[in-house]
Design an enzyme around this catalytic site. Structure first.
Site, mmCIF file in Angstrom:
data_model
loop_
_atom_site.group_PDB
_atom_site.id
_atom_site.type_symbol
_atom_site.label_atom_id
_atom_site.label_comp_id
_atom_site.label_asym_id
_atom_site.label_seq_id
_atom_site.Cartn_x
_atom_site.Cartn_y
_atom_site.Cartn_z
ATOM 1 N N GLU A 127 -1.134 21.408 1.507
ATOM 2 C CA GLU A 127 -2.130 21.229 2.571
ATOM 3 C C GLU A 127 -2.234 19.733 2.803
ATOM 4 O O GLU A 127 -2.880 19.021 2.026
ATOM 5 C CB GLU A 127 -3.490 21.787 2.128
ATOM 6 C CG GLU A 127 -3.549 23.281 1.928
ATOM 7 C CD GLU A 127 -3.547 24.057 3.235
ATOM 8 O OE1 GLU A 127 -3.692 23.457 4.317
ATOM 9 O OE2 GLU A 127 -3.375 25.275 3.169
ATOM 10 N N CYS A 141 -9.417 16.363 7.484
ATOM 11 C CA CYS A 141 -8.004 16.618 7.787
ATOM 12 C C CYS A 141 -7.850 17.295 9.143
ATOM 13 O O CYS A 141 -6.888 17.053 9.852
ATOM 14 C CB CYS A 141 -7.364 17.439 6.685
ATOM 15 S SG CYS A 141 -8.225 18.966 6.320
HETATM 16 P P1 NDP Z 1 -4.012 11.636 -1.898
HETATM 17 O O1 NDP Z 1 -2.715 12.192 -1.502
HETATM 18 O O2 NDP Z 1 -4.121 10.189 -2.137
HETATM 19 O O3 NDP Z 1 -4.541 12.353 -3.229
HETATM 20 C C1 NDP Z 1 -4.715 13.749 -3.312
HETATM 21 C C2 NDP Z 1 -4.786 14.147 -4.763
HETATM 22 O O4 NDP Z 1 -3.527 13.928 -5.396
HETATM 23 C C3 NDP Z 1 -5.795 13.367 -5.583
HETATM 24 O O5 NDP Z 1 -6.426 14.228 -6.492
HETATM 25 C C4 NDP Z 1 -4.927 12.372 -6.285
HETATM 26 O O6 NDP Z 1 -5.490 11.889 -7.470
HETATM 27 C C5 NDP Z 1 -3.715 13.210 -6.602
HETATM 28 N N1 NDP Z 1 -2.502 12.440 -6.907
HETATM 29 C C6 NDP Z 1 -2.219 11.134 -6.643
HETATM 30 N N2 NDP Z 1 -0.979 10.828 -7.071
HETATM 31 C C7 NDP Z 1 -0.450 11.944 -7.619
HETATM 32 C C8 NDP Z 1 0.796 12.265 -8.218
HETATM 33 N N3 NDP Z 1 1.759 11.364 -8.341
HETATM 34 N N4 NDP Z 1 0.984 13.521 -8.669
HETATM 35 C C9 NDP Z 1 0.022 14.457 -8.544
HETATM 36 N N5 NDP Z 1 -1.189 14.202 -7.981
HETATM 37 C C10 NDP Z 1 -1.426 12.967 -7.525
HETATM 38 O O7 NDP Z 1 -5.014 12.107 -0.770
HETATM 39 P P2 NDP Z 1 -6.536 11.748 -0.599
HETATM 40 O O8 NDP Z 1 -7.302 12.089 -1.819
HETATM 41 O O9 NDP Z 1 -6.626 10.372 -0.080
HETATM 42 O O10 NDP Z 1 -6.968 12.788 0.526
HETATM 43 C C11 NDP Z 1 -6.834 12.510 1.873
HETATM 44 C C12 NDP Z 1 -5.654 13.221 2.476
HETATM 45 O O11 NDP Z 1 -5.783 14.603 2.252
HETATM 46 C C13 NDP Z 1 -5.565 13.074 3.966
HETATM 47 O O12 NDP Z 1 -4.247 12.874 4.374
HETATM 48 C C14 NDP Z 1 -6.083 14.388 4.483
HETATM 49 O O13 NDP Z 1 -5.668 14.694 5.765
HETATM 50 C C15 NDP Z 1 -5.567 15.310 3.459
HETATM 51 N N6 NDP Z 1 -6.329 16.557 3.465
HETATM 52 C C16 NDP Z 1 -5.711 17.701 3.878
HETATM 53 C C17 NDP Z 1 -6.421 18.880 3.962
HETATM 54 C C18 NDP Z 1 -5.756 20.145 4.363
HETATM 55 O O14 NDP Z 1 -6.294 21.195 4.054
HETATM 56 N N7 NDP Z 1 -4.624 20.138 5.021
HETATM 57 C C19 NDP Z 1 -7.836 18.933 3.618
HETATM 58 C C20 NDP Z 1 -8.377 17.699 3.177
HETATM 59 C C21 NDP Z 1 -7.626 16.553 3.114
HETATM 60 P P3 NDP Z 1 -6.274 10.492 -7.459
HETATM 61 O O15 NDP Z 1 -7.326 10.577 -6.412
HETATM 62 O O16 NDP Z 1 -6.814 10.445 -8.820
HETATM 63 O O17 NDP Z 1 -5.240 9.431 -7.163
#
Ligand code: NDP
Length: 498
Positions: free
Chosen positions: A242, A276
């Site tokens: 997602e 999102c």
């Molecule tokens: P990120 O991609 O930065 O992070 C998402 C999650 O992944 C966090 O829990 C993060 O942990 C974790 N993460 C980071 N690096 C890794 C890795 N190497 N391996 C596994 N997990 C990892 O996104 P954001 O948190 O900034 O969220 C915003 C984004 O999410 C936007 O692009 C938005 O559009 C999208 N989004 C999509 C939705 C949908 O349903 N399509 C709904 C809501 C948001 P940590 O924070 O600890 O780095």
């Protein structure tokens, strides 16, 4: 909020209020060993959870949603403090999550339970059964922008389908994630390990990808999604992606312009644009463009970011996000875009920003901004609007405003997105029966609805012979004439179709 987790962590993570900087809580940064231990506990718990059957799980999911509903305000306050969004928006978000929990628990048997299917010509003497079985342990990695609603879109459906869940919340919202898991323990003590949380940074998420889960449900940005897919590929762990969006609204000649403007402003600015499925660009046809721009700018003038009770929306949750917004606005203006509202950033607060005449090649139109900004572009007609909407590599959702039901439905169907609202914005996310997910750069797989339940299962096919036939075609003992007889039957049944 106290330290969560069982092991003594080498490092801790501090969660802070994005508006004031006040500490919300301290959480362990869980390493690969701790994550694996959580997955192992979940695997044991998953067996008993699956054995409870649909009714047993429905009752416990109901106890969980009752617990959440009774503590709605407490959780909303935590969401407000950790994410920065207004209380009212936090309440709305949790209400949606509770609704999804109810739907998932209530519909799992109908969607996933065993059913007989037609056995077909060759197996006419067999009964054929289809059922959807749980995967075991589902890993859920979530973002910070809707720290309850978004992960619950995976968690509720994975649990209802009979899986245990290990959830890694964003490092920006560990308190909300920990609260959700503690609430589960309190509400469902006889299946406490069925929903666990692991906190930490990106590496904790990466460890979850490699911990042997049956599926990894990821919600976040496309760059991180690619890393998650690469990590999961090592063990052939299936993934649900997602990802982000660049959602457009089409305002057709016959639209209710005032309603479209109100919806565009809410869709773009609520939650400080950190949605999102937020509206980031509008394509308005020439006859309605001027009126639409006037209505939007008028409404935007009445909006103010802040952390007080009267603020329309809160601060940017992530410090770095203000830089992205600033870059997109500066780039748009440098490319000839006209700023008719906002454009200013004070600390973590971004003023509601409206840009006109921004070239389609600009970052503000191409890339996800994730801030309270809106570009409005004049187009010849709805067809050109659709063409521009579909030219973006993202394909999460969008909106169409038109008074003609036929026209609006046709545009909605041809929009290259997973979801579209007609004459409103974001509505599909609040309909539990509807699947949620994107196409292209916005990812693949679905949460919510029947598709969301099936996403966390494997289809299982079973046949049972009801009686033997005098001639068994799938046997070396079949007579030589059997194949000829079969050819005659097939010709009789299907041969007339041209
Ligand atoms: P990120 O991609 O930065 O992070 C998402 C999650 O992944 C966090 O829990 C993060 O942990 C974790 N993460 C980071 N690096 C890794 C890795 N190497 N391996 C596994 N997990 C990892 O996104 P954001 O948190 O900034 O969220 C915003 C984004 O999410 C936007 O692009 C938005 O559009 C999208 N989004 C999509 C939705 C949908 O349903 N399509 C709904 C809501 C948001 P940590 O924070 O600890 O780095």
């Amino acid at each position: 909020m106290s330290l969560a987790g069982t092991a003594t962590p080498a490092e801790t993570l501090e969660s802070t209020d994005p508006a004031s900087g006040a500490v919300v809580g301290l959480f362990p940064v869980q390493d690969a060993e701790a994550v694996r231990a959580a997955v192992d506990r979940a695997r044991t718990a998953a067996t008993a959870w699956a054995a409870l059957g649909f009714d047993g799980r429905r009752q416990r999911l109901a106890a969980y949603r009752g617990h959440l509903a009774r503590r709605l305000r407490e959780l909303a306050d935590l969401v407000h403090r950790e994410n920065g969004k207004p209380h009212a928006d936090a309440l709305l978000e949790i209400t949606l999550a509770v609704d999804h929990l109810a739907w998932a628990g209530g519909h799992a048997r109908r969607v996933l339970g065993p059913r007989r299917v037609a056995p077909g010509l060759l197996a006419a003497n067999h009964a054929a059964w289809l059922e959807y079985q749980p995967l075991g342990v589902v890993g859920v990695i979530g973002p910070w922008n809707y720290p309850v609603f978004t992960p619950m879109g995976s968690i509720a459906y994975a649990l209802a389908a009979g899986n245990a869940v290990v959830f890694k919340p964003s490092e920006h919202t560990p308190a909300v994630g920990t609260w959700l898991a503690e609430a589960w323990r309190a509400a469902v003590p006889d299946a406490a390990d069925v929903l666990q949380v692991v906190t930490g940074l990106g590496e904790t998420g990466a460890a979850l990808c490699r911990a042997g889960v049956g599926k990894l449900a990821f919600t976040g940005s496309a760059p991180t999604g690619r890393e998650v897919m690469a990590a999961c590929a090592e063990t052939l762990t299936p993934v649900l992606m997602e990802l982000g969006g660049k959602d457009a609204m089409i305002v057709a000649d016959d639209a209710d312009v005032a309603a479209a403007a109100g919806a565009a402003v809410w869709g773009a600015m609520s939650n400080a644009g950190q949605t999102c499925i937020g509206i980031e660009r509008v394509y308005a046809t020439a006859p309605v463009y001027d009126r639409f721009v006037a209505e939007v700018t008028e409404r935007v003038r009445g909006l103010r970011p802040g952390s007080d009770g009267d603020a329309a929306y809160g601060p940017m949750t992530m410090p770095g996000q203000t830089d992205v917004v600033r870059r997109h606005v500066d780039d748009a203006v440098a490319a000839g875009g006209r700023l008719v509202a906002g454009g200013t950033v004070e600390g973590r607060f971004v003023a509601p920003t409206v840009l006109l005449d921004v070239p389609e090649t600009s970052a503000a139109v191409r890339e996800e901004t994730f801030g309270p900004t809106l570009t409005i572009t004049r187009v010849r007609d709805a067809e050109e609007a659709l063409e521009r909407t579909n030219a973006n590599p993202h394909g999460l959702a969008g909106a169409v405003f038109s008074r003609s039901r036929t026209r609006a439905m046709d545009l909605a169907r041809r929009m290259r997105t997973g979801m579209t609202s007609v004459n409103s914005v974001l509505t599909f996310a609040s309909v539990p029966a509807l699947p949620f997910g994107g196409v292209g750069e916005s990812g693949f797989g679905r949460i919510h609805g029947a598709d969301g339940l099936k996403e966390f299962t494997r289809a299982k096919a079973i046949t049972r012979q009801r009686f033997g036939l005098p001639v068994d075609l799938m046997s070396f003992g079949r007579p030589a004439t059997a194949a000829d007889a079969l050819a005659r039957v097939v010709a009789l049944l299907h041969g007339r179709h041209r």
